[in-house]
Design an enzyme around this catalytic site. Structure first.
Site, PDB file in Angstrom:
ATOM      1  N   ALA A  94       0.879  -1.165   0.000  1.00 34.96           N
ATOM      2  CA  ALA A  94       0.000   0.000   0.000  1.00 34.96           C
ATOM      3  C   ALA A  94       0.917   1.215   0.000  1.00 34.96           C
ATOM      4  O   ALA A  94       1.696   1.414   0.934  1.00 34.96           O
ATOM      5  CB  ALA A  94      -0.913  -0.010   1.224  1.00 34.96           C
ATOM      6  N   SER A  95       0.847   2.015  -1.049  1.00 29.76           N
ATOM      7  CA  SER A  95       1.809   3.100  -1.255  1.00 29.76           C
ATOM      8  C   SER A  95       1.660   4.199  -0.201  1.00 29.76           C
ATOM      9  O   SER A  95       0.656   4.275   0.516  1.00 29.76           O
ATOM     10  CB  SER A  95       1.624   3.704  -2.647  1.00 29.76           C
ATOM     11  OG  SER A  95       1.854   2.749  -3.645  1.00 29.76           O
TER      12      SER A  95
END
Length: 378
Positions: A94-95
């Site tokens: 998850a950036s």
């Protein structure tokens, strides 16, 4: 690891620092990142190295990772490494939320905008796209079958019924084309910017993609598609993303190449190692040595080593910076430090350009990098 521990606190923090518009921030507020992060993941709460984190055994740390402005790794080594072991290469995440918001703003989405996303991952970004454009307008492609299944379940559970395709993102999704926007959450590498993305984007549409090479991974490109079937645009920021699986750069064997480099005879450096390893000059220098890896390791508070290595050719060089004194050693068929000195000279001769002066044009025949203008290809 101080920071927010809830979605509400996370949203308030992003609102305070982001320049994104009202629509993007409202979408961010409606989608809780915690809905998409698994119970067990990896994060770097105490420094640079990832650590295993479990919601059940340390819920506060889990929340600080999920609701902090940091990357959360959800897969290592294409799933071959299992939690709690830390693998060699992070392959899904998850950036960083602030970067997610920035990219959403750059897409300039409106209800009805058709979007192709490359790399579904957890499904979090696709949910945000759905909030802005409408779920029926969003297509997301994921190569990894396990990740595709997880993303589909997350998107269904959270009420974001986008069109999810298990397939190779470099091929786009011709059955759903043309699109107004293409956004990649994985980096294209070297000369691997897929022309299929250009073919499947309407004239005037945008392609937003990370891009880099072995030396520097990398930058964010914002390409505008032209009626003649080409796409061109500038570097808009520096970013670091995981790479397309079929284009991934050889990594994880730096220690072996450092040992090889140490076999060389010592000499001084003609350039400051910091200028070839840090800062905006790294991108321009890396364009001259795109197949050479560059890694930095710290050996003291102010001491560090810059390692260059060419995996395919078996060459390596290391610059050891200790108490302000630089010692270079290089070994193998290529004199890599001499090459980086020459690349630094080229960069300095161009006026020491920062990454924002570069851009890329993609055509059916390939791609070319330019400086200041497409009329000035390198």
């Amino acid at each position: 690891m101080p920071g927010p521990t809830s979605h509400a606190e996370h949203t308030a923090e992003i609102r305070a620092v982001s320049r994104a518009g009202r629509e993007v921030l409202a979408a961010f507020e409606r989608v809780d990142r915690g809905w998409f992060v698994p119970r067990r993941m990896w994060c770097s709460p105490r420094g640079r190295l990832p650590e295993p984190v479990d919601l059940l055994t340390d819920p506060e740390l889990w929340r600080r990772c999920v609701y902090g402005d940091t990357v959360v790794v959800t897969q290592f080594d294409d799933g071959a490494t299992h939690w709690p072991e830390v693998g060699r290469v992070a392959t899904s995440s998850a950036s960083q939320p602030r970067l997610v918001v920035d990219m959403l703003e750059r897409l300039r989405l409106r209800p009805g905008t058709t979007v192709l996303e490359i790399g579904a991952g957890t499904g979090y970004n696709a949910a945000l796209l759905a909030e802005l454009a409408g779920a029926p307008q969003v297509t997301t492609v994921e190569l990894d079958p396990t990740l595709a299944e997880i993303a589909a379940a997350n998107l269904t559970r959270t009420g974001h019924p986008v069109h999810l395709v298990h397939g190779d993102g470099t091929l786009g999704c011709p059955d759903r084309a043309p699109f107004d926007r293409v956004v990649a959450t994985v980096a294209a590498v070297g000369d691997g910017l897929p022309y299929a993305w250009v073919e499947q984007t309407r004239p005037g549409g945008l392609i937003l993609t990370p891009w880099g090479n072995a030396y520097d991974n990398g930058v964010l490109l914002e390409l505008t598609v032209r009626p003649d079937g080409t796409a061109s645009g500038p570097v808009v920021s520096g970013v670091a993303f995981m790479q397309l699986r079929g284009q991934r750069v050889f990594t994880g064997h730096a220690a072996d190449f450092a040992e090889l480099a140490d076999a060389g005879d010592p000499r001084p450096s003609a350039v400051p190692p910091a200028e070839v390893a840090f800062g905006e000059g790294v991108f321009g220098i890396g364009l001259r040595m795109p197949e050479v890896c560059c890694e930095v390791s710290y050996t003291g508070e102010r001491d560090y080593e810059v390692l260059l290595y060419h995996p395919a050719g078996g060459s390596a060089a290391v610059a050891d910076v200790r108490d302000g004194v630089v010692e270079v050693r290089e070994s193998g068929p290529r004199a890599l430090w001499a090459e980086v000195e020459a690349a630094h000279g080229w960069w300095a001769g161009q006026g020491r350009p920062g990454l924002h002066r570069f851009g890329v044009t993609v055509t059916p025949e390939g791609q070319r990098v330019w400086l200041d203008s497409p009329a000035n290809p390198l």
